[in-house]
Every structure is written in structure tokens, then in C-alpha cells.
Design an enzyme around this catalytic site. Structure first.
Site, PDB file in Angstrom:
ATOM      1  N   HIS A 124       0.786  -1.332   0.059  1.00 47.84           N
ATOM      2  CA  HIS A 124       0.031  -0.255  -0.179  1.00 47.84           C
ATOM      3  C   HIS A 124       0.862   1.262   0.049  1.00 47.84           C
ATOM      4  CE1 HIS A 124      -3.345  -2.582   0.845  1.00 47.84           C
ATOM      5  NE2 HIS A 124      -4.290  -1.613   0.639  1.00 47.84           N
ATOM      6  N   GLY A 125       2.085   1.356   0.669  1.00 49.80           N
ATOM      7  CA  GLY A 125       2.834   2.352   0.455  1.00 49.80           C
ATOM      8  C   GLY A 125       4.090   2.448   1.003  1.00 49.80           C
TER       9      GLY A 125
END
Length: 484
Positions: free
Chosen positions: A323-324
Site C-alpha cells: 500500500h505504501g
């Protein structure tokens, strides 16, 4: 190019008439060109990486099919997967690991020269990389045959409705639709347009409307009261759900206008009774990808019980990192991995996600038949929702330290709930529930039933359009998942 922009409206006004006028082969060619225009709208340089992934994976799959040597097939599969992960790792995580290494060295009192290289993150790289990997692995596992149609394969990776924020498409689901002629029906156009309207309403009238309040609360958490901070978490849960499920609805609606079905990605996740069910309802295409290509590859639930817990934790840790590029996402993934491991230990479920995520309503037959059953059901939903919200704090906060301070502030910072946060909560929490409950009850994808009188439906559509126009004129933001 944003879905919620005039540029996209003009883009679609050109693409759809051309699509309806062309034959199948030229439809695919036109859609591929349109998809490259759509993607290159942000930065044409992003196209180079997409082209490289397309060419490599197309020819690797052909070569893998042409050889009967299993070791050679495996080497080709590993080569393709490694290259795809290398693209993703360099462009998405180089800065993260470089900065983390420098901070670790500094913690020992040493100095490290700063790395000046800053890598630009191509939009949507996480999504099309996972699609490329799923195609290669499916061909290797003989789950599907490779395709000799280069245009169709390139379109499978670049298809503009899902390109930058999903849903992550399986080659076994999307490619067959691209390889055959398509006939668009009036029902598809009608339901596709309605899906788009619901998606725009979720994104603009809900997610964008609460975004300024969420930013204000998370950006000034030290000066906010505990009740206000708690409501801020609830509002972020509403924001990210409206933003991402809204994108999915728009993407699926646009694609349906062209007679192509994309995967369902959300099924009222905040009405889940436990965390395993939540992941069968939230970002379904990612949770199934992680299950089929990572969790099972790690061993799944085979072997001793502790290895199942380890595999769950590793899968969700890597899912969080997907996600990041930040430690906050690692913690977010670790929390969900812990939730799933505890749920597995308590319930001794056969395996996470055993029931099909594409069932109309996975728990429809399990609904309570008594008042006591409904009370237990509601309590389970509330507990699950608050566990998810706890993890959302780490997802939203810029750093782990700020997330910790935010959580401490909820219980230590006295004061009343601010009036602006109260108004937001009283409007947008029930509104989100109002959208989900009818669809959940019917096991449908739409909150608006076709059985409603035409006049009622017309009024509802008009109100939704008016809300989008009113909020959109004041607020407007890119979709949250574009950065992932």
C-alpha cells in the site's frame, strides 16, 4: 486523468462513440491507444515502464508455453516475476529503504551521505505489476493458456478503467472478454451508468466532503479533544471507503458501458462480523491475489498451526507494504495479520477466504433468526469495525509516532466533541450506512432497487447528481489509491 474531471468526460465522449462504431479487432486497438492516452495524461514517461512490462511478459509466457522442460519453465517464470518485482521495488521503495538505512546508521552515531536520487512513482504501478505477475504465474501453473494476441494482452494490462487503481484483474477473467467480440446491451448501458453515478456520489458527495475535516483533525490532533479524535477516525473510515469503492464503481460502470465486466471489489465491508469476512469484502481483488499468489505460495495453512499464523502475518505485512513505502503501512499490515491469526486461532477456520468472494452475499444464509442473534450480530459488526478503525489510524497518520500520539490523545485529551465534527458524523456515517444496508440486505451491487417506482428513483438520482455538482464545485481531490 481523473475520473472526476471534465477532461475525462471529454475523453469518454470521444471513446464511447468510436467503440460502438468499430468492429472487435479495431475496438481493441482503439481501446489500447485510448488507454495509453489516459495513462500518459499524468506523465508520458510512465508509459515506458508499462510497455517494458508488456513486452517482457508477453514473450516470456509464449516461450514458457513452447517448452516442455519444467525447470526451464520455472526459470522463465522466476525471471518474469523478478523483473516485475524489481520495477515495483525500485520505483516504489528505493527512497523508503534508502531513508530507512540512513536513519538506522544515524541511530548508531554515524553519519551517512544523503542519497540525492529521488525516484518518481509511476501511477498505478502496484496494480498492473500484480496483473502481469498473475498472468505469468497462471500460465506457469497451467491455469490458462498464453495468448498470441499481443494487442489483447497489452490491453489486459493497460485497460484504462482499472489501470491506475484497480480492481486487480485476473487474466482468466478479463483476457477471455478481450479476445472475443462483444455486444453491448441496453441493460449494460443502464446499469453501467447507474454504477458510475453511485461511484461519483461516494467519491464526491461523501469522500471529498469529509476530507477537509479529516485533514484538519489528523493535522491538528494535539489541540483536539478525545471525542473529536475518535470521530476523526470514523470519518476517515468513511472517506477511504467512499473514495476507493467509489473509484471501483466508476471503473466497473465505465467498463460495463463497453460490454466488459470488471471484478467486484467491495461488498459492504463495514458490515462484516469478523476480520476474515472483512477481507472477503474489502479490496477483494487484492485480498484474493495475496491469498492465491502469496499466502498459498508461502505454504498457506499446510503444516503446523504456527506456520499458518506466520504465513498470515507475512502475507499481511507485505500487503501493508504494497500500500505504501512507509513504516505506518507495515504496522497497518501487521495489525491485520495479527487480527487474522487470532481469528484463525479462535475459530479454527479451514482457511482465510475459504468462501468465494464473488458470492452475491457470503453470509446471507447465516443471518440471525432471533432478537438475541441480531444483538450478537450487531455486536460482532461493531467490534470488527473498531478493530479496522484502530488500524486505519496507522494507515492515515504520517508517522508511527504521530499515530501513537493520536491514539493516546483519544483517551487522554479531555473536552467535548467539536460541533463541526458532530455535524459531519451525524450526516455522513448514517449516509454511508444508508448506501450499504439495502445492497447488503438484497445481496446486490446497488443501493437503489429497480423495483422502486420510477418517480422515486428519478428523484433519488436527481438528488445524487445535485450533491455531486454542489460538493464538486467546492471540493475535489485525486483518488486516495492513486498513490499506491
Amino acid at each position: 486523468m481523473l475520473f472526476n474531471s471534465y477532461a475525462f468526460a471529454a475523453f469518454l465522449a470521444v471513446v464511447l462513440p468510436l467503440y460502438y462504431a468499430l468492429g472487435h479487432r479495431w475496438q481493441n486497438r482503439m481501446l489500447l491507444l485510448a488507454s495509453y492516452v489516459f495513462y500518459g495524461w499524468w506523465d508520458p514517461r510512465f508509459l515506458l515502464l508499462l510497455w517494458l512490462s508488456t513486452v517482457v511478459d508477453f514473450f516470456v509466457a509464449r516461450r514458457m508455453t513452447a517448452t516442455a522442460d519444467q525447470r526451464a519453465r520455472r526459470r522463465l517464470m522466476v525471471l518474469s516475476v523478478t523483473l516485475n518485482l524489481a520495477y515495483l521495488g525500485f520505483f516504489k521503495y528505493f527512497d523508503f529503504f534508502a531513508d530507512s538505512a540512513r536513519e538506522a546508521i544515524a541511530a548508531f552515531g554515524w553519519q551517512a551521505d544523503p542519497i540525492t536520487l529521488r525516484v518518481l512513482l509511476p501511477v498505478g504501478i502496484s496494480f498492473y505489476t500484480f496483473q502481469a505477475i498473475s498472468y505469468i504465474v497462471d500460465v506457469y501453473r497451467n491455469a490458462r493458456e498464453h495468448t498470441d494476441d499481443f494487442v489483447a494482452f497489452a490491453l489486459y494490462l493497460a485497460y484504462f478503467p482499472h489501470l491506475v487503481a484497480g480492481p486487480i484483474q485476473r487474466s482468466t477473467q478479463l483476457l477471455p472478454q478481450l479476445l472475443v467480440p462483444r455486444r453491448v446491451t441496453a441493460e449494460q448501458i443502464s446499469s453501467g451508468a447507474l454504477l458510475m453515478l453511485v461511484g461519483f456520489f461516494k467519491k464526491i458527495a461523501i469522500a471529498d466532503a469529509v476530507a477537509p475535516m479529516v485533514n484538519s483533525i489528523f493535522g491538528n490532533s494535539a489541540s483536539r479533544s478525545g471525542p473529536t479524535l475518535l470521530v476523526g477516525v470514523y470519518l476517515f473510515a468513511v472517506q477511504i471507503y467512499g473514495d476507493f469503492s467509489g473509484y471501483t464503481d466508476i471503473a466497473r460502470g465505465v467498463s460495463r458501458l463497453m460490454g466488459i465486466e470488471l471484478r467486484v471489489n467491495f461488498r459492504q465491508p463495514y458490515l462484516s462480523r469478523n476480520i476474515a469476512e472483512f477481507w472477503r469484502r474489502w479490496h477483494i481483488s487484492l485480498s484474493e491475489w495475496l491469498r492465491d499468489y502469496l499466502y498459498i505460495s508461502l505454504g498457506g495453512n499446510r503444516g503446523p498451526r504456527w506456520t499458518t499464523y506466520r504465513n498470515l502475518l507475512l502475507t499481511m505485512l507485505l500487503g501493508g507494504l504494497w500500500h505504501g513505502a512507509a513504516w505506518t503501512f507495515v504496522v497497518w499490515g501487521a495489525l491485520h495479520g495479527l487480527y487474522l491469526a487470532v481469528h484463525r486461532a479462535v475459530t479454527s477456520a479451514r482457511r482465510v477466504g475459504a468462501r468465494g468472494a464473488n458470492d452475491a452475499s457470503p453470509d446471507r444464509a447465516d443471518r440471525p433468526t432471533s432478537a438475541a442473534g441480531w444483538l450478537w450480530y450487531g455486536a460482532s459488526v461493531l467490534v470488527t469495525f473498531h478493530l479496522v478503525c484502530l488500524a486505519w489510524v496507522f494507515f492515515r497518520a504520517p508517522t508511527i509516532q504521530e499515530a501513537g500520539e493520536y491514539l493516546v490523545g483519544i483517551v487522554t485529551q479531555p473536552g467535548p466533541l467539536s460541533s463541526d465534527a458532530r455535524i459531519m458524523a451525524l450526516v455522513y456515517l448514517p449516509l454511508t450506512l444508508l448506501l450499504d444496508l439495502p445492497a447488503w440486505w438484497r445481496g446486490d451491487e446497488q443501493p437503489i432497487s429497480p423495483r422502486w417506482p420510477a418517480l422515486v428513483r428519478g428523484v433519488v438520482y436527481g438528488v445524487m447528481i445535485a450533491c455531486c455538482l454542489w460538493v464538486g464545485a467546492q471540493q475535489g481531490a485525486p483518488f486516495i489509491y492513486f498513490r499506491f
